[in-house]
Design an enzyme around this catalytic site. Structure first.
Site, mmCIF file in Angstrom:
data_model
loop_
_atom_site.group_PDB
_atom_site.id
_atom_site.type_symbol
_atom_site.label_atom_id
_atom_site.label_comp_id
_atom_site.label_asym_id
_atom_site.label_seq_id
_atom_site.Cartn_x
_atom_site.Cartn_y
_atom_site.Cartn_z
ATOM 1 N N LYS A 180 32.748 39.413 37.641
ATOM 2 C CA LYS A 180 33.866 39.282 38.579
ATOM 3 C C LYS A 180 35.176 39.532 37.836
ATOM 4 C CE LYS A 180 35.170 38.596 42.800
ATOM 5 N NZ LYS A 180 34.690 39.469 43.882
ATOM 6 N N SER A 383 32.643 42.299 47.801
ATOM 7 C CA SER A 383 33.059 40.900 47.791
ATOM 8 C C SER A 383 33.108 40.364 49.221
ATOM 9 C CB SER A 383 34.399 40.747 47.069
ATOM 10 O OG SER A 383 34.548 39.439 46.581
#
Length: 590
Positions: A180, A383
């Site tokens: 991430k 996401s």
């Protein structure tokens, strides 16, 4: 008296502008002559949807058609006896690769139907993106002495750590997921190894798709194409001809002569043409098509950064946002409509607010419980964009779609040094509990505060994993292995189980009709959410301009300087104090 005259003048001006816009919006169906050529200008972006605002059409200077209109026009041209050829005119197309794949597929289908297709670039030359679409044509021409870009692909990430240090701003990043990388631009000056790994994989997918398409179209081995990219880079048009990448070097008038010969016109006679932005208004029945499906498929667009509520947007442009209320209401319209038998959710979003993503996932799930819902992923569905897709029955992506990024992060800004050292502003206060000022931007996080926020982020990540596991028929542990915030191409996402199949928006509409047993298509479609009316757009723009003028008139020079400096922090502060499921940036692969 002066104020009254100015007010009356503005009223007259706005009424004249209003009626002018109404006249612009009253588009007439264009007349298509027999022996016409459909011209497709490929320049700049190809958006998912273009505004129907007549002000934008008249003065915006943006795209005149969107992806759906282009696909529909090429399909209609395949059955319209009046259209005898298609002319692709490339001039620096900048759309992302998933969009270009959809355009190219539409060109291939039109060519296979028997419509002659020519592509040319005039004196502007061709980039890889131009050539990727043009190579699907029967013949490809470029002008003598023009450039021919063929130097591979790359993407660049901008890092702000050095600038923030100079401003005495401390970004405080907490994340769940090794890959991430959403906060990296604010806390690093270069790519981390996990981020470099995932971006390299995206580039390899684009390169593979590009080389495979060209190899099949031009009958050149992938090895030879790769050698050209590594050894030649910037080819001349004559070198491109020698390498069999194009079929000839022709000026625009010579391409027109070639088209006249195709439509049986004499050299020197006028070439009858119709452009996509006009042809899209021609009814399908007039072009020889009929809707054979027994029902309607709604295409619900989920486009932009995810935020809560119903964000207002300037009618003349600005950052695209996807509000949770807006999408929820659009899905409700599709779900409760008696005419709608299936839904295609077109996702083109890098994510955003985790809370808003959850709310939209719930709306998608409710709709899927009543009607078939097929997700069609555009350029990016990562996401939070993937989060909302997980509520559907099936997920379809382009091979080069940027997807995955199943991870969560929180970014809080400590701007204490900026305010005190740069502006001379200090802060003090009182509180009733030790965490009352948890999300303050004027102090660093304590260890306990980091622990609390980290726990909230981990909880959101666990929920994200569970949503995906339920949707994909996988265990939470299996999802976690391919999650960790990692970005995948649509092709690779299918291999790891995050996507069901690859295909275009048209393929998704066909799949939705098949899931609803609507018979063989094409089907009638409706796009949602419905665009705002002219009055709504005008009111929003007028209110925004009024606020800006009021601020300018009521602030002094020091305050205006403060606001200018504050704008430098807007990108960072925009995510302050909220948990985000967002892609760090949308990779621009050039």
């Amino acid at each position: 008296m002066i104020g009254t005259l100015i007010a009356l003048g503005l009223i007259v001006f706005f009424f004249v502008f209003f009626f002018f816009a109404i006249s612009l919006s009253a588009d007439q169906t264009p007349s298509v002559q027999p022996g016409s050529v459909l011209t497709v200008p490929l320049s700049g972006d190809i958006p998912e949807r273009v505004t129907d605002d007549p002000f934008q059409k008249a003065f915006g200077g943006g795209p005149k058609y969107d992806l759906r209109a282009l696909q529909t026009s090429l399909r209609k041209a395949s059955s319209d006896s009046r259209i005898e050829a298609v002319w692709l005119r490339t001039k620096g197309v900048s759309a992302d690769w998933a969009t270009l794949e959809e355009v190219r597929q539409a060109v291939v289908q039109a060519r296979e139907s028997g419509v002659p297709i020519l592509a040319s670039s005039d004196e502007f030359g061709m980039s890889e993106k131009d050539y990727f679409v043009a190579s699907a044509a029967d013949s490809v021409f470029t002008a003598p002495q023009s450039s021919f870009e063929y130097n591979g692909f790359g993407t660049t990430v901008t890092f702000f750590d050095g600038a923030l240090q100079r401003l005495d701003v401390e970004p405080q990043l907490i994340r769940a997921g090794e890959y991430k990388s959403a906060g990296e631009p604010f806390v690093r000056s270069d790519l981390s190894e996990p981020n470099r790994e995932q971006l390299t994989a995206l580039l390899e997918t684009v390169n593979d798709q590009f080389m495979t398409a060209l190899s099949e179209a031009r009958d050149i081995s992938p090895e030879a194409l790769n050698r050209l990219a590594q050894d030649e880079a910037l080819l001349t048009s004559s070198a491109a001809l020698d390498a069999n990448l194009v079929d000839g070097l022709r000026y625009e008038d010579e391409v027109r002569d070639r088209l006249r010969s195709i439509v049986d016109g004499s050299v020197g006679s006028d070439l009858a043409t119709v452009s996509v932005d006009g042809y899209q208004r021609v009814p399908a029945e007039e072009a020889g098509q009929s809707y054979t499906g027994s029902g309607q498929v709604d295409i619900v667009y989920a486009e932009g950064s995810i935020v809560t509520g119903d964000p207002s947007q300037s009618p003349i442009g600005g950052a695209q946002t996807l509000g949770s209320t807006t999408l929820t209401e659009a899905l409700k319209t599709a779900r409760t409509s008696s005419q709608t038998q299936a839904v295609v959710l077109r996702v083109n979003s890098p994510g955003g607010s985790a809370a808003a993503s959850e709310a939209m996932w719930r709306a998608v799930k409710r709709t899927a419980n009543e009607k078939p819902v097929i997700v069609s992923m555009g350029d990016v569905a990562a996401s939070g964009g993937y989060y909302i897709a997980a509520g559907a029955d099936s997920i379809m992506a382009a091979p080069t779609t940027t997807t995955g990024s199943i991870g969560v992060f929180g970014l809080l800004v400590n701007a204490e040094g900026f305010f005190e050292d740069q502006l001379g502003v200090t802060f003090d206060g009182v509180r009733t509990s030790p965490y009352a000022d948890l999300f303050s931007s004027t102090k660093p996080l304590s260890p306990d505060e980091r622990r609390l926020i980290g726990g909230s982020i981990d909880q959101t990540y666990d929920t994200f994993l569970q949503r995906v596991a339920d949707a994909r028929g996988m265990s939470v542990e299996a999802v976690d292995e391919v999650a960790q915030g990692r970005v995948w191409s649509g092709r690779d996402a299918q291999e790891v189980g995050l996507v069901d199949t690859t295909g275009t928006l048209a393929d998704a509409v066909a799949a939705a009709g098949d899931a609803a047993d609507l018979g063989e298509g094409p089907y009638r479609t409706r796009a949602l959410p419905q665009p705002k009316t002219l009055v709504e757009r005008f009111s929003e723009q007028f209110a925004a301009q009024t606020r800006q003028m009021w601020r300018s008139a009521t602030t002094n020079a020091l305050e205006r300087k403060f606001w200018r400096q504050k704008q430098m922090l807007d990108r960072v502060v925009g995510t302050h104090g909220s948990v985000q499921a967002r892609l760090p940036f949308e990779p621009a692969i050039e």
